[in-house]
Design a protein around this motif. Sequence first.
Motif, mmCIF file in Angstrom:
data_model
loop_
_atom_site.group_PDB
_atom_site.id
_atom_site.type_symbol
_atom_site.label_atom_id
_atom_site.label_comp_id
_atom_site.label_asym_id
_atom_site.label_seq_id
_atom_site.Cartn_x
_atom_site.Cartn_y
_atom_site.Cartn_z
ATOM 1 N N ASP A 85 0.860 -1.181 0.000
ATOM 2 C CA ASP A 85 0.000 0.000 0.000
ATOM 3 C C ASP A 85 0.898 1.233 0.000
ATOM 4 O O ASP A 85 1.451 1.611 1.026
ATOM 5 N N ALA A 86 1.021 1.852 -1.169
ATOM 6 C CA ALA A 86 1.946 2.981 -1.303
ATOM 7 C C ALA A 86 1.561 4.146 -0.408
ATOM 8 O O ALA A 86 2.434 4.899 0.042
ATOM 9 N N SER A 87 0.280 4.301 -0.111
ATOM 10 C CA SER A 87 -0.144 5.452 0.691
ATOM 11 C C SER A 87 0.410 5.404 2.106
ATOM 12 O O SER A 87 0.461 6.427 2.795
ATOM 13 N N THR A 88 0.837 4.209 2.550
ATOM 14 C CA THR A 88 1.386 4.076 3.900
ATOM 15 C C THR A 88 2.909 3.956 3.900
ATOM 16 O O THR A 88 3.510 3.859 4.970
ATOM 17 N N ALA B 279 8.130 6.686 -4.922
ATOM 18 C CA ALA B 279 7.509 7.543 -5.936
ATOM 19 C C ALA B 279 5.996 7.330 -5.937
ATOM 20 O O ALA B 279 5.212 8.291 -5.969
ATOM 21 N N GLU B 280 5.573 6.059 -5.903
ATOM 22 C CA GLU B 280 4.143 5.772 -5.801
ATOM 23 C C GLU B 280 3.538 6.431 -4.560
ATOM 24 O O GLU B 280 2.431 6.980 -4.604
ATOM 25 N N ALA B 281 4.267 6.379 -3.452
ATOM 26 C CA ALA B 281 3.757 6.935 -2.195
ATOM 27 C C ALA B 281 3.505 8.438 -2.309
ATOM 28 O O ALA B 281 2.489 8.944 -1.813
ATOM 29 N N VAL B 282 4.412 9.140 -2.956
ATOM 30 C CA VAL B 282 4.239 10.589 -3.120
ATOM 31 C C VAL B 282 2.956 10.885 -3.902
ATOM 32 O O VAL B 282 2.136 11.722 -3.499
#
Length: 314
Positions: A123-126, A152-155
């Motif tokens: 889960d990139a958001s975390t 990069a996905e998280a950003v």
Amino acid sequence: MQRISVIGGSRYFGKLLVERLLAGGHQVTVINRGSAPPPAGAEHLVVDRDDEAALIAALGSRTFDVVVDQVCYTPVQAAIAARAFSGRTRRYVMTSTIEVYDPATADLRTVPPGTPVPEEVVDASTWRVAMDRPWHDAAYREAHYAEGKRQAEAVFARHRGFGFAAVRSAHVLGGGAAEFTGRLAHHVEHITQGTQITVHAETLPTVFIHHEELADLLLWAATLTDVTGPINACSDGPLDVHDLGAVISAQAGRKAVYRRAAAGEHASPFSLDRHYAMSNARAKELGFSFSHTTDWLPGAVAEALVDTADSHHR
């Protein structure tokens, strides 16, 4: 007709994507450093995406329905793009990678061993973002490729300026010499020359996708759906290195010869001692149809065999 920007798009499946977008009647703007001109009909902005001021200046007053980012490798690049395209696009599609699931750097304990990995496992958001790492250093980026893609996905996942989708691509094959990683060519070369391929004691399967199928999926993600979040992109039918070798052997008329890697020794590409084959169930549920790896792999091997033979005659 939609207004689409492609960042990168100068080679391999990125170039195919641009060609498919143009053929579909879309208005396409390609953004890269000018290493190669885009296909006729596309607008070309020559700028370094890492230079935020130059990128914003080059964009001018342009707005887009969708941005497809083929060459985002670090959270720093993602943050620059997020700022530059806020207010300019409603959707942002980033080409990511199967490597985000590498068990060496990702926690896959919730997935039973040998099970294809679904998107929600990473889960990139975390995911923690570390902007202060030396992401500007090419050697560091290469050594931390999976982590750079995850961050990069998280950003983008945390950004609220547009809808975001991450296409997590399997290992891409096909296209002969256009397949610039050389991983398929490595195996073709060894089998045609009768030299040993170094493999692990236990070789585990992974998943693949043909470069044209990946271009088709990116086209679908950019123009035919408003899906957000991660999307695994892989053909049906995982293979291990021996399965791959069998297809090459059948095409080449030569038997593959394997040698077990010593402890700590690097094995050949696609000899994997860890399982991170992906599940493509989400993309299917959203309406995309995948081929089976065995549908296209013999043709990809045939292309690689021709290129290998040509290289030996130069």
